[in-house]
Each structure stands twice: as C-alpha cells, then as structure tokens.
Design an enzyme around this catalytic site. Structure first.
Site, PDB file in Angstrom:
ATOM      1  CE  LYS A  25       0.730   1.774   4.232  1.00 60.50           C
ATOM      2  NZ  LYS A  25       1.492   2.945   4.403  1.00 60.50           N
ATOM      3  CB  ALA A 116       1.447  -1.692   4.716  1.00 58.24           C
ATOM      4  N   GLY A 117       4.392  -3.909   4.218  1.00 61.21           N
ATOM      5  CA  GLY A 117       4.678  -5.294   3.832  1.00 61.21           C
ATOM      6  C   GLY A 117       4.311  -6.301   4.911  1.00 61.21           C
ATOM      7  CB  SER A 119       0.144  -4.488   7.383  1.00 60.03           C
ATOM      8  OG  SER A 119       0.693  -3.747   8.445  1.00 60.03           O
ATOM      9  CG  ASP A 152      -0.929   0.394   7.632  1.00 59.82           C
ATOM     10  OD1 ASP A 152      -1.688   1.359   7.819  1.00 59.82           O
ATOM     11  OD2 ASP A 152       0.315   0.490   7.571  1.00 59.82           O
TER      12      ASP A 152
HETATM   13  O1  C5P Z   1      -0.776  -0.349  14.219  1.00 64.14           O
HETATM   14  P1  C5P Z   1       0.658  -0.681  14.032  1.00 64.14           P
HETATM   15  O2  C5P Z   1       1.130  -1.722  15.006  1.00 64.14           O
HETATM   16  O3  C5P Z   1       1.015  -1.029  12.629  1.00 64.14           O
HETATM   17  O4  C5P Z   1       1.466   0.650  14.362  1.00 64.14           O
HETATM   18  C1  C5P Z   1       2.860   0.650  14.516  1.00 64.14           C
HETATM   19  C2  C5P Z   1       3.283   1.884  15.285  1.00 64.14           C
HETATM   20  O5  C5P Z   1       3.070   3.059  14.493  1.00 64.14           O
HETATM   21  C3  C5P Z   1       2.515   2.141  16.559  1.00 64.14           C
HETATM   22  O6  C5P Z   1       3.078   1.457  17.645  1.00 64.14           O
HETATM   23  C4  C5P Z   1       2.655   3.656  16.719  1.00 64.14           C
HETATM   24  O7  C5P Z   1       3.917   3.987  17.232  1.00 64.14           O
HETATM   25  C5  C5P Z   1       2.624   4.145  15.285  1.00 64.14           C
HETATM   26  N1  C5P Z   1       1.260   4.534  14.858  1.00 64.14           N
HETATM   27  C6  C5P Z   1       0.699   5.690  15.357  1.00 64.14           C
HETATM   28  N2  C5P Z   1      -0.549   6.058  14.954  1.00 64.14           N
HETATM   29  C7  C5P Z   1      -1.234   5.313  14.053  1.00 64.14           C
HETATM   30  C8  C5P Z   1      -0.679   4.136  13.534  1.00 64.14           C
HETATM   31  C9  C5P Z   1       0.582   3.769  13.947  1.00 64.14           C
HETATM   32  O8  C5P Z   1       1.316   6.397  16.169  1.00 64.14           O
HETATM   33  N3  C5P Z   1      -2.442   5.706  13.666  1.00 64.14           N
END
Ligand code: C5P
Length: 314
Positions: A25, A116-117, A119, A152
C-alpha cells in the site's frame, strides 16, 4: 449429501495448498492528528493498493510454522512476533479451531519501507487460513480480526482505494470510476521504524518546526474523481514526510531526482523511506524508474499500477 442453506457459505476447508497474493500500500493522503492517550495518532488517510505483491501459501500441518524466500530472508523474524503468525493465531481463536498450518511466504515488498509489507503478509495469512480451514468468514469479519494485528492490516484485506480513519483500522472503500494510475516506487537501502517516524513528527510539531497538518481528505477524493494525473499529483500529501526527511535527509535527493526525471509529483510513502512518484502514463513511469536508478539515489526503482485488489486466493 451436503446442501447449502441460503446464506451459508461452504465450510469445507481445502485439502491442497491455498495460495494468496497481497499488494503493498501507499497513502495518497496521510493526515496525522495529535497523539492519543493510547499512543496512536488519529489518522485521516486515503489508502491505495499497488501492484507490488507478496505471495503466501498455506498448507495443512500439525503445528503452525512459517518459512520464507525473497526480500528480507534472514532479516525478518519468523517466530511468534511475525505479524502473519499473530494473525493466524487471532483467526484460530476467533473461529475456535486449532492454529495448525504450514505457511510459506514469497516476499517482494521490502521490510520497514512504509509500504505495509508486514501488514500485507498478515492480511494474506488471514485470507489463506480462512480458506484452508473453511472458517467461512466474510471480508468484514476478517477485517475485524485484522484490526487487532495492526492499523494497516484491515485495508490490505480489502485493497483498492479506501478511506482510513481512527488509527487507520476503520476502512471504507472510495467509490470512483475505475482509473489506472502509474506509480514509480523508489526503494531505499535500509528501513525506518514507524514508531520513530511518528515520534519525530510529534517532536517537530512541539518545536513548531513541522508544516501545517494536511487536514481533510476532501481535496484528494475530489482529485481522484477527476481521473487526471496532473490533478491527482497536486493533491498528494503526507504529514509524516517532514519527519521521515528529518530522520533521513537524503530522501530529499530522491524526491528531487524523481521530479527532475519528469514525475508529476513525489511523496514519501507512509512512514518511509520508500518514495513514490506519480507518472503521466506507463512509458513515463519506466523512464522515471530508469533515471532514478541511474542517478543512484535509491537501491531499486520499480513501476507499479494501482489500484489493485487486496489479499485474494489465486
Ligand atoms: O498499528 P501498528 O502496530 O502497525 O502501528 C505501529 C506503530 O506506528 C505504533 O506502535 C505507533 O507507534 C505508530 N502509529 C501511530 N498512529 C497510528 C498508527 C501507527 O502512532 N495511527
């Protein structure tokens, strides 16, 4: 004989291997709000799936295992921390079945690249095991499980072009007449850790050293409907770009080289360090990719069309 009921999908499972393709993505618009009390940032984003794919195959097994080949082999952990493994465990819990599968990943999407690999692999694992086990979940059911795994992941269950809100996990498709866009993806040497990029944005904002926030996705959505690459180019934006550039100043050279090569616009993809460029058409995209590689500003430049479907059995 087994007879299907009206709204019941077959729950037979698959005996042979189930192969799933899943795209990378990019974010056409990535508006980042302030940090929330849970540490995540409120997003208003437009996700876009591009034709750069990983492939995951699931086979029957007595335990849960993951092997891989391709990009990132030897670097990516294949243990319980892997997002594909975590996704399969969450699906098994939800469906009340044992988490038994042999997964094999063929990877093209680079690691920690802002594409987003990881994910994508989680989304692929959900779709593959749903078919392997015959758990018969809808896309919406799978997206709900996906949201537990990462912000993601739900988008990669759907694909296409979609609006993302909340921390990115709330996804609704963008309805537009089908248009193919031509992108050039400039892949960097080495990755950037997403949490570090968000933290850098918070730091820059506290110092009043970040550009003003992008705000609403309205202009981007209106631009998509016009189906003109020059109009879309003018509407692309990413609030994380300043933070990625602050952590990796060389990315400014990549963006400059892409524009000099004829790209209509270039932005950092997600949290970077990948940069993506919008090209007028397929032949412009090839020329831009060649120029970027010749300029030596990235590890590899690839062309990719979008939008494409999300995780799908092939
Ligand atoms: O959701 P995911 O685990 O992929 O997010 C990875 C990191 O990216 C989170 O721990 C956070 O530090 C940051 N993040 C964020 N706000 C978001 C998505 C991700 O701060 N909406």
């Amino acid at each position: 004989a087994w007879e299907p009921e009206d709204d019941e999908r077959p729950r037979l499972g698959a005996s042979g291997p189930v192969k799933v393709r899943v795209p990378a993505k990019i974010n056409l618009h990535l508006g980042v709000g302030p940090a929330r009390s849970d540490g995540y940032h409120e997003l208003s984003t437009v996700y876009h799936a591009i034709a750069l794919h990983d492939e995951l195959t699931a086979r029957r097994g007595d335990t849960l295992t993951l092997t891989m080949e391709g990009v990132g082999t030897g670097e990516l952990a294949l243990d319980e921390s892997n997002l594909a493994i975590r996704a399969v465990r969450a699906l098994a819990r939800q469906a009340g079945v044992p988490a038994h599968a042999r997964l094999h990943l063929r990877k093209q999407i680079p690691l920690a690249a802002g594409l987003a690999g990881g994910s994508a692999d989680a989304a692929a694992a959900l779709v593959a095991c749903d078919t392997l086990w015959g758990t018969g979940m809808s896309r919406d059911d799978l997206a709900a499980v996906a949201a537990e795994i990462g912000s993601d992941v739900p988008f990669l269950v759907y694909g296409g072009t979609a609006l993302g809100t909340g921390r990115g996990e709330t996804v609704s498709p963008v309805l537009a007449r089908p248009t193919t866009w031509h992108w050039v993806v400039a892949i960097a040497d080495g990755g950037l850790a997403t949490p570090a990029v968000y933290a850098e944005l918070d730091r820059l904002r506290a110092l009043r050293a970040a550009p003003p926030p992008l705000g609403s996705t309205d202009d981007l959505l209106a631009a998509l409907r016009q189906r003109d690459p020059e109009v879309l180019a003018a509407a692309l934006g990413n609030d994380l770009q300043a933070a990625a550039l602050s952590l990796r100043p060389q990315l400014a050279d990549v963006l400059k080289a892409g524009r000099a090569a004829g790209a209509l616009a270039g932005i950092v993809s997600g949290s970077g360090p990948t940069c993506v460029f919008l090209a007028y058409d397929a032949s412009e995209a090839s020329m831009i990719a060649t120029s970027l590689e010749q300029a030596g500003v990235c590890k590899e430049a690839r062309t990719a069309t979008g939008p494409v479907a999300g995780a799908r059995v092939v």
